[in-house]
Each structure stands twice: as structure tokens, then as C-alpha cells.
Design a protein around this motif. Structure first.
Motif, short mmCIF file in Angstrom:
data_model
loop_
_atom_site.label_atom_id
_atom_site.label_comp_id
_atom_site.label_asym_id
_atom_site.label_seq_id
_atom_site.Cartn_x
_atom_site.Cartn_y
_atom_site.Cartn_z
N ARG A 153 58.65 23.04 49.58
CA ARG A 153 59.87 23.80 49.38
C ARG A 153 61.15 22.92 49.44
N ALA A 154 61.07 21.94 50.01
CA ALA A 154 62.13 20.56 50.15
C ALA A 154 61.97 19.70 49.14
N LEU A 155 60.80 20.05 48.08
CA LEU A 155 60.46 19.17 47.04
C LEU A 155 60.07 17.58 47.37
N ASP A 156 59.54 17.40 48.67
CA ASP A 156 58.97 16.28 48.93
C ASP A 156 57.43 16.58 48.82
N HIS A 157 56.99 16.52 47.62
CA HIS A 157 55.58 17.09 47.25
C HIS A 157 54.48 15.66 47.77
N SER A 158 54.84 14.52 47.87
CA SER A 158 54.03 13.66 48.56
C SER A 158 53.74 13.81 49.96
N LEU A 159 54.85 14.20 50.74
CA LEU A 159 54.54 14.54 51.89
C LEU A 159 53.76 15.78 52.11
N ALA A 160 53.97 16.82 51.31
CA ALA A 160 53.28 17.98 51.43
C ALA A 160 51.85 17.78 51.04
N ARG A 161 51.25 16.96 50.31
CA ARG A 161 50.11 16.42 49.80
C ARG A 161 49.34 16.16 50.99
N GLN A 162 50.04 15.13 51.76
CA GLN A 162 49.57 14.62 52.99
C GLN A 162 49.23 15.57 53.91
N ARG A 163 50.43 16.69 54.04
CA ARG A 163 49.99 17.30 55.36
C ARG A 163 48.94 18.45 54.74
N LEU A 164 48.88 18.81 53.54
CA LEU A 164 47.65 19.51 52.73
C LEU A 164 46.33 18.92 52.94
N GLY A 165 46.28 17.60 52.84
CA GLY A 165 44.87 16.92 52.97
C GLY A 165 44.56 16.97 54.44
N ILE A 290 39.37 27.43 48.95
CA ILE A 290 39.73 27.90 47.99
C ILE A 290 40.91 29.02 48.47
N GLN A 291 40.40 29.74 49.67
CA GLN A 291 41.34 30.51 50.31
C GLN A 291 42.63 29.77 50.55
N ALA A 292 42.67 28.61 51.28
CA ALA A 292 43.83 27.90 51.43
C ALA A 292 44.55 27.40 50.25
N PHE A 293 43.98 27.01 49.28
CA PHE A 293 44.93 26.96 47.99
C PHE A 293 45.43 28.18 47.67
N SER A 294 44.73 29.22 47.71
CA SER A 294 45.21 30.77 47.13
C SER A 294 46.37 30.99 47.96
N LEU A 295 46.32 30.90 49.15
CA LEU A 295 47.45 31.16 50.22
C LEU A 295 48.70 30.27 49.72
N LEU A 296 48.49 28.93 49.58
CA LEU A 296 49.77 28.26 49.29
C LEU A 296 50.19 28.75 47.86
N ARG A 297 49.50 29.12 47.05
CA ARG A 297 49.89 29.46 45.83
C ARG A 297 50.63 30.72 45.89
N SER A 298 50.22 31.79 46.90
CA SER A 298 50.91 33.04 46.92
C SER A 298 52.12 32.82 47.66
N ARG A 299 52.33 31.79 48.67
CA ARG A 299 53.56 31.42 49.34
C ARG A 299 54.76 30.65 48.50
N LEU A 300 54.12 29.73 47.69
CA LEU A 300 55.01 29.07 46.85
C LEU A 300 55.29 29.67 45.41
N GLY A 301 54.47 30.57 45.01
CA GLY A 301 54.60 31.22 43.70
C GLY A 301 53.98 30.02 42.73
#
Length: 874
Positions: A153-165, A290-301
Motif C-alpha cells: 500500500r506504500a507502493l514499495d513493491h520490492s519490499l513487499a515481495r521480500q516480506r511475501l517470500g 494459493i490461499q495466501a495469495f488469494s488473501l492478499l488479492r482480497s485485501r489489496l484489490g
């Protein structure tokens, strides 16, 4: 396939698709594809992560039909391997490049794999669901997912991907390291992703869980009970009596009674005592992912989720603008080009996904403006005007560094200026940052370096004052274009072309040599080829493989259309081009610059890694750049293999890598590419030669191969790489920063190519207080040192702001040895109020009532988004 007795009524459409698409394991629980050398047939963390992301992406495409194109049909994907290239071709149109999407998946996968290698994470039981720390592991897992949301949401997608990994690694490890599979469970744990629900039926410290097993394979060593447990690994924490071990050759605890272990990381009994359950664990881990990715999709739109994974063929648009008084024409040119790009691409797949704007002058630069809304970007750009200043030099590189901090990887950044840099001391750091971010920088300079009139100057300036721009452009794969005010609007038109995912074609030789033509190859996968020539040119010609030539005359010719803007020439070649070897001959004063670019989806990504084969999780430890003296693997991922081909045609194949020195272009060697996994995935590996790794310095990569019809293919990496003299690693706290806190950072430095006497310099952007206990270090060959840094986050730190910490190591005795840089991105998060210990949102907290009530409701809504709080029953 999934077990037959999974109740299909409980699965969503993406999981039903998975039943058809999941192939037998071809390549973990072990970290990545390199792990398969130790345990062939295993499914890795990389496989699970990418497969889950592709399934959720397809689900998004099925539910959101593409504008102007027919909707996707599920049956078109059944019975086939699910590939990013196929998804993009079906949704965005044939030939749509999936390079950014695959690069984003690579960021997540490498962050996932790194959890098994990083000193701060590899032995932490909470991050791997080891040692019965299941509640603590769930807390860390959910925390990493929350941090993913905040960073996205802060548009720092590189950091978001690190935390997602990191989150996905822990989630997947749960199914391999616990006894969930052995308990007969056939679906993911229902509470693992929901922090407000307690984990039930956990084994306690005095509950025996395992019996002794002296064999490598231990199918019956779990005691018959229904409590959830996990294995202990190593000696910290120590294994209590009667408890299970993780198991495997490298687990010291597995030699203490009860011996053996329960991990299902691989198909090898030497690593995994419960290897026979590896596939079942992998299937549950995949469903949970898949559940985790779907959860992120529902939260982020859908839009936010698409930005998180770069599910778009489009690039971002980043401008760095000099706003001093003499820059009126340049600012107007930037506005015109930005407006043109936004209007032409609005609503199309090629609409820029991210906008960045950084102004600068002297003595200031910034602030940075970032948005995903084109109207907001245009409004901000339109408010910029050339005011004041007018003297030279300016704070250009500081502004560029700020833009790099906020620009997504694999993007183009355009710098408009008529002044040299006042902050040239940042040159090496900015060079390294462009390569770490893999961003290409193009400077449009309306100040010819041979001229000394124009702007006011505080001092007589050197004709070499633009060399920092040249160095950054070379390091990033960009260019410096000198022009005049009357041509700037026309030259700026290259902005629109440059964000269209163009590749730069290799030239032989790489620079103009008098009386010798430049040679480049055209294959059937290339379109919209352009030739750009810049310099004091007296004449040039271009010749196709059939011998047809075209000179420098403006207008239409037999091969294409030529335009000239002062000393800048552009020839747009006619499609379709004749395939084969083309030539360019240039006659000029000085050394002109020639660049040939084309549009294609057949391209490649690459990264480096160190083979790790002496531990419990063999794999490839990811590196940003190769390190001198350290055995290094190159991994190549070819994108667009099936583009513009016919079904059933043989796929293109790449056979070897050519390594060249930079900037001269001399060949340093060739190394064969070995396929890794199924051919359609386009993965290759190569061992970099010891001669290349013996000394520090830049080099470029080119891959050579053939298409299905036997015609040659030649692609070059968009920017050069560098062998760095030492390994320099910087790691941060396990969570995001909070205002008013002091965060500890860890520094690791090692030399593998000889003794080094190094000075260490630290910096942080923005200017927070940063202290270190290590400012100088002397290392012998194969020796390491550790340091500690403390970052003080002031109370005034803005929430959601990005912080970049940089450590630079410089050799005190060898001035020709380039410095080594380590970068760490962090994000400031406001601390959670202590009184917010609630388990659900009360029904009375509605939007009705006074301001205080509304504030309470808004706060509860924030908690619901971060912690998935349910509504309390009425």
C-alpha cells in the motif's frame, strides 16, 4: 495429483484448476531448482511459490475479462503446463511481454529461498515452524503477511515481495516440518493464516512425540496421538526428552534419542526421514500458498494485487527534472511527452503502472512524488515551472538516487537537465543502485560538453564535468544524449519508445571503429527495429542481408524512415525486416554513438548465486553481483519462448553465454548453458569461469541460440554486471520500523580473492542517525568479519516512508579496485496502540454517532485490514 479423497466442494475454482494443471514433480521445501542436484524429483519452495502465483493470476484473469478482448476460458488451460508467457498472450494479446511479471515472481522466490541461507533467518525456529514453536511461528508468519500489505500500500513493491517470500517460506515449511500430514489432514490448516483464532491441540513440552529410529527412513516413528508437533533442529533450542527431530544428515539433534526425524523437505531419505510423504506435504503447501495469495488479492484489490506482482506488460514512467530558470523548454518537453504517453496508453495494457517524479535544482532536490494514478501524475507535473537558479552545477545525482529508491525494478528513468552534477561523489553509489534495481537511465542534456556559454557559473567548469552521467548511463544500460533547446521536444519523443519494452541488440564491434562496419543480427522475433546515431556525423549507411542500402537522407528510404534533430539521428526500419546480418557504417568526427533497439517478447532475465551443498537445505544462495574468487552460478530465465510461434513448432533453444568486457566489448569467454527443468520453462544455468571471477570489474552478458527453424538468435542483457571485490551483506530487523525506535542492523563482509584493507562508509536516505561499530576492517583471503549498525528512527518519521541504508566498502590500498555497495530497503510503520487488544469489531462501532465514535470505527477497520479481525456476533 491431489489425494482422491479431498472434498472438492471445499475447493475454489483456482484449486479445481490446480487439480488439472499440477504435473508430477519435475524439479521444498528445498530452496530452489539448484536443490534438485541433491534430491532429484523434489518439489522446491520456488516451484510452490511460482505455481501458486500463476494459479491466482489465472483466477484474476478469468474473473476480470480483458478490455477489448474475448474473455479467457478455463478449458483452454486444462491439461497444459501453466506458464506466465501463455497467460500474458491469452489475456493481453500475442507477444505481450511477461518479463516484469516473471521478474517479480523471481523476487518473491529468491526471498523465499534466502530464508534458508541468511544468517538472521536460517537457524531461527520461529521462521521455519521448528522446535514446536508453532504459535510463535504463526505470529511471525502473519506479521510478514501484514508487512507485505503495508509495503504494497506504500507502493514499495520490492519490499513487499521480500516480506511475501519470507511469509510463504514459513507457510510452506509448516506442512513439511510439522506432523499435520501424518495426522491424516488433507486440507491446509484452517487457522494458520487467521491470527485471532488460537491454534488448537498443540503438544506440550512434557508430551513425548517420537520413538527412536536408527534408519534413514522413519515411516513409523511418530507416536500415535492427535497433538500437533514439529521437529527440533540442531542444538538451539536443545531437544527435550522424547521429542522429534527435524532429521537428516546435517541435524545434530537427530543423533540424540529418539533418533531420526519427521521432515518431508525432499524425496531423499538422507535429508528427509519422512521422504515418503513429501508429495502430500507439497500439495498441502501449494494449496496453502494459493490461499495466501488469494488473501492478499482480497485485501489489496485486483489493481493493488496486480501491482504487487507486476501483472502487466507495461513499464513505469519516471522523470527526474532540473527546475532551474534555464530549463523552460526541457520541462515543457517532458510535459508534452508525459501527456502523450498517458493519453495514447490510457486504458490499454501498456498504460504505465507507476509514475515517479523528482525535481531538483541547487541546493535542493525532491520531494519525490509517486502515484499509480495518471491524472495525479499529470497534475503534479503540470505544476512544475522553471524558477530561479540558473547557475551550474546542480544536485542531479541526489535526485536520481531518490528516483531509484522509488522506481520499480526493470524500469526506465529519464533525466532532463542542462547542468553537470554538483554531487559527483555519488557516482559509484548511483551506478551500483541502478544495477541493484536493474533500471536504465537516459540523460537528455541540453548542454553540449564542448560549449562554455549559456548558464551562469560559479567557477570555470571542466569539459569532463558530464562524465558522471556517462558512467551512470553505461552502468545502467542507458545513454547520454546531448541536444539543443530547439530539438529537445523531438528528441524527447524517445521516451515513448523506450518504455515499450525494447531490447538493445548487440553490435560487433560494440563501438564505432573507422572504416569498419558495425554488425547486428535480426531474427523473426523482432519488430519495430530502430537505429539511433548521435554525434558529429558526416555520413552513414545501413545495409540489409540482401545488400539493399539506405543513407542518411531524411525521409522515407528503401529500408525505413530517417529523422534528424541536430546531432541526433533516428531510423525507424520497415516491418517485416529481412532476417540475417545487417551492417551500419558511420563516418564522423570523434566517436559517434550507435544504438539498435527492437520490440520483442523473446528476452531473458538473469541472476547469480552461490551453490550451497553442505547444509540441511542445499540450493543456490542468491547474489546481486558475482564476487571475486567465489564460485558463482549464472541462472538465465528466457521469456517469450512461445511468442509468435505456431502450436507444435519446436521452441527456441539457447546454447551458450558470451561474456564481454565493458566498455571495450572484447570477448572474455564463452560458457555453455545447461537446461534446468522442462524446456518450456526456459531455465538455464552456467558456471562462470574462474578467470572472469579472479578480478573485480564490469562485464556484459549475451546469450546465443537458434529458433525452431534453425535461424540464429542473439540477445544481450540490458545492462552490464560487475564482479565485486568482496561479499558485502546488510540485513535488517525482522519487522518494519516504528517511529521513536532504534533498529539493529547486521553487516557481513568477506574476501575470497586475497587480503583486503577496507574502509567502510554508511549512509541513510532520508538522513536518520546511523551508527556503526565497524569503520575499517582488514581481511585475509577466505576471512569474514561481522559488524553491527543502529538506525535511529525519529518520532517525526513519516508512516509508509521508504528508508534506504547503504554501506560502501572501499579498498584503502588499491585505488583501481571499484567499491562494493550493500543496500537495504526498510519501511516505517506507525506503532500499534497498546490498548488495541481486541478480538473482534463490536457491532456498535458503526459510522453513526459522533466524531469520537467514527474515529474508533476507523481504527477498528484499520485493525481488521491488518489482522483480519472478524465482526463480533450481535
Amino acid at each position: 495429483m491431489l489425494p482422491a479423497d479431498v472434498p472438492l466442494s471445499h475447493l475454489g475454482p483456482s484449486v479445481l484448476l490446480l487439480l488439472q494443471l499440477l504435473l508430477p514433480p519435475a524439479s521444498a521445501f528445498f530452496p530452489n531448482v539448484w536443490s534438485l542436484l541433491a534430491a532429484p524429483g523434489s518439489i522446491t519452495h520456488q516451484d510452490l511459490t511460482e505455481e501458486a502465483a500463476l494459479n491466482v493470476t489465472l483466477q484474476l484473469f478469468l474473473e476480470q475479462p480483458p478490455p477489448g478482448r474475448p474473455p479467457l476460458l478455463l478449458e483452454d488451460f486444462l491439461g497444459h503446463t501453466l506458464l506466465a508467457d501463455d497467460l500474458f498472450a491469452a489475456y493481453f494479446g500475442p507477444g505481450s511481454p511477461s518479463r516484469r511479471f516473471r521478474a517479480a515472481l523471481g523476487e518473491v522466490s529468491r526471498a523465499n529461498a534466502a530464508q534458508d541461507f541468511l544468517p538472521t533467518s536460517r537457524n531461527d525456529p520461529d521462521l521455519h515452524f521448528d522446535a514446536e514453536r508453532l504459535g510463535q511461528g504463526r505470529t511471525r508468519l502473519v506479521g510478514a503477511l501484514q508487512e507485505t500489505l503495508v509495503a504494497a500500500r506504500a507502493l514499495d513493491h520490492s519490499l513487499a515481495r521480500q516480506r511475501l517470500g519470507a511469509a510463504l517460506h514459513a507457510l510452506q515449511d509448516f506442512y513439511s516440518h510439522s506432523n499435520w500430514v501424518e495426522m491424516g489432514r488433507q486440507q491446509p490448516h484452517p487457522q494458520l493464516l487467521w491470527p485471532r483464532q488460537e491454534l488448537q491441540s498443540l503438544a506440550q513440552v512434557d508430551d513425548p512425540t517420537c520413538s527412536d529410529c536408527e534408519e534413514l527412513s522413519c515411516p513409523g516413528n511418530l507416536l500415535g496421538f492427535t497433538l500437533l508437533t514439529s521437529g527440533y533442529f540442531g542444538t538451539h533450542p536443545s531437544k527435550p526428552p522424547g521429542k522429534c527431530s527435524h532429521g537428516g544428515h546435517f541435524d545434530q539433534s537427530s543423533s540424540q534419542p529418539p533418533r531420526g526425524g519427521i521432515n518431508k523437505d525432499s524425496t531423499s531419505p538422507g535429508f528427509s526421514p519422512h521422504h515418503m510423504l513429501h508429495l502430500q506435504a507439497a500439495k498441502l503447501a501449494l494449496l496453502a500458498s494459493i490461499q495466501a495469495f488469494s488473501l492478499l488479492r482480497s485485501r489489496l484489490g485486483d489493481r493493488g494485487f496486480s501491482r504487487l506482482l507486476d501483472i502487466t506488460p507495461a513499464s513505469s514512467l519516471s522523470f527526474v527534472l532540473d527546475t532551474t530558470g534555464s530549463m523552460g523548454e526541457e520541462i515543457n518537453a517532458a510535459k508534452i511527452q508525459a501527456r502523450r504517453i498517458v493519453e495514447q496508453r490510457l486504458g490499454s495494457p501498456m498504460e504505465p503502472s507507476h509514475y515517479v517524479l523528482v525535481p531538483f535544482h541547487d541546493p535542493g532536490f525532491g520531494p519525490v512524488f509517486t502515484t499509480s494514478d495518471p491524472d495525479s501524475f499529470w497534475k503534479q507535473l503540470n505544476e512544475l515551472h522553471a524558477l530561479g537558479g540558473g547557475d551550474e552545477p546542480e544536485m542531479c545525482l541526489s535526485a536520481l538516487e531518490l528516483a531509484l529508491l522509488h522506481t520499480p525494478p526493470l524500469s526506465d528513468i529519464f533525466v532532463f537537465t542542462d547542468a553537470s552534477p554538483k554531487d559527483a561523489f555519488l557516482t559509484n553509489q548511483v551506478e551500483a543502485l541502478t544495477q541493484e534495481r536493474r533500471c536504465r537511465v537516459t540523460f537528455l542534456v541540453t548542454e553540449d560538453p564542448s560549449r562554455f556559454h549559456g548558464r551562469a557559473r560559479r567557477e570555470v567548469l571542466s569539459p569532463l564535468r558530464f562524465e558522471p552521467y556517462e558512467a551512470v548511463a553505461l552502468a545502467s544500460g542507458g545513454e547520454v544524449i546531448f541536444t539543443k533547446d530547439q530539438y529537445i521536444r523531438d528528441v524527447a519523443a524517445i521516451v515513448g519508445d523506450s518504455i515499450a519494452d525494447l531490447v538493445t541488440l548487440p553490435l560487433e564491434p560494440s563501438v564505432v571503429v573507422p572504416e569498419r562496419p558495425l554488425v547486428f543480427s535480426v531474427d523473426g522475433r523482432l519488430q519495430r527495429v530502430t537505429v539511433r546515431i548521435h554525434g558529429e556525423v558526416s555520413s552513414f549507411w545501413i545495409r540489409n542481408p540482401a545488400g539493399v542500402s539506405q543513407g542518411q537522407e531524411e525521409g522515407d528510404g528503401p529500408l525505413g524512415h530517417t529523422r534528424r534533430f541536430g546531432q541526433f539521428w533516428m531510423v525507424t526500419m520497415n516491418d517485416p525486416l529481412q532476417t540475417g546480418t545487417w551492417e551500419i557504417q558511420v563516418t564522423a568526427k570523434g566517436i559517434p554513438r550507435v544504438r539498435v533497439q527492437a520490440q520483442t517478447s523473446l528476452d531473458f532475465l538473469f541472476h547469480f548465486g552461490i551453490p550451497k551443498e553442505d547444509g540441511p537445505h542445499p540450493g543456490l544462495y542468491p547474489l546481486t553481483q558475482p564476487v571475486a574468487g567465489l564460485q558463482t552460478q549464472l541462472l538465465v530465465e528466457v521469456t517469450g519462448l512461445g511468442s509468435r510461434g505456431h502450436p507444435g513448432d519446436p521452441l527456441p533453444h539457447f546454447s551458450h553465454v558470451v561474456l564481454r568486457g565493458v566498455p571495450q566489448g572484447a570477448e572474455l569467454g564463452q560458457v555453455p548453458l545447461e537446461p534446468v527443468g522442462p524446456q518450456e520453462r526456459g531455465l538455464f544455468a552456467a558456471s562462470l569461469p574462474p578467470t572472469l571471477l579472479s578480478t573485480a570489474g564490469p562485464f556484459s552478458l549475451e546469450i546465443i541460440g537458434q529458433d525452431g527453424a534453425g535461424q540464429g538468435l542473439h540477445r544481450a542483457a540490458p545492462q552490464p554486471c560487475a564482479v565485486v571485490p568482496v561479499l558485502l551483506e546488510l540485513s535488517g530487523p525482522p519487522s518494519l520500523l516504528a517511529p521513536g525506535t532504534k533498529a539493529p542492523l547486521s553487516l557481513h563482509i568477506a574476501s575470497f580473492s586475497g587480503p583486503r584493507d577496507l574502509d567502510l562508509r554508511t549512509s541513510v536516505n532520508p538522513s536518520f542517525t546511523l551508527t556503526s561499530n565497524l569503520s575499517r576492517v582488514s581481511l585475509e583471503q577466505n576471512e569474514s568479519a561481522w559488524g553491527r549498525l543502529w538506525l535511529e528512527v525519529p518520532d517525526s518519521a513519516a508512516p509508509d516512508s521508504v528508508v534506504m541504508v547503504t554501506v560502501t566498502a572501499t579498498d584503502r590500498e588499491a585505488s583501481t579496485v571499484p567499491p562494493t555497495h550493500a543496500f537495504l530497503r526498510l519501511l516505517v510503520l506507525p506503532p500499534a496502540p497498546q490498548e488495541a487488544r481486541v478480538s473482534c469489531i463490536p457491532p456498535s462501532a458503526s459510522l453513526k454517532g459522533n466524531k469520537a465514535t467514527k474515529k474508533v470505527f476507523m481504527f477498528f477497520s484499520f485493525l481488521q485490514e491488518l489482522s483480519y479481525l472478524p465482526m463480533c456476533p450481535s
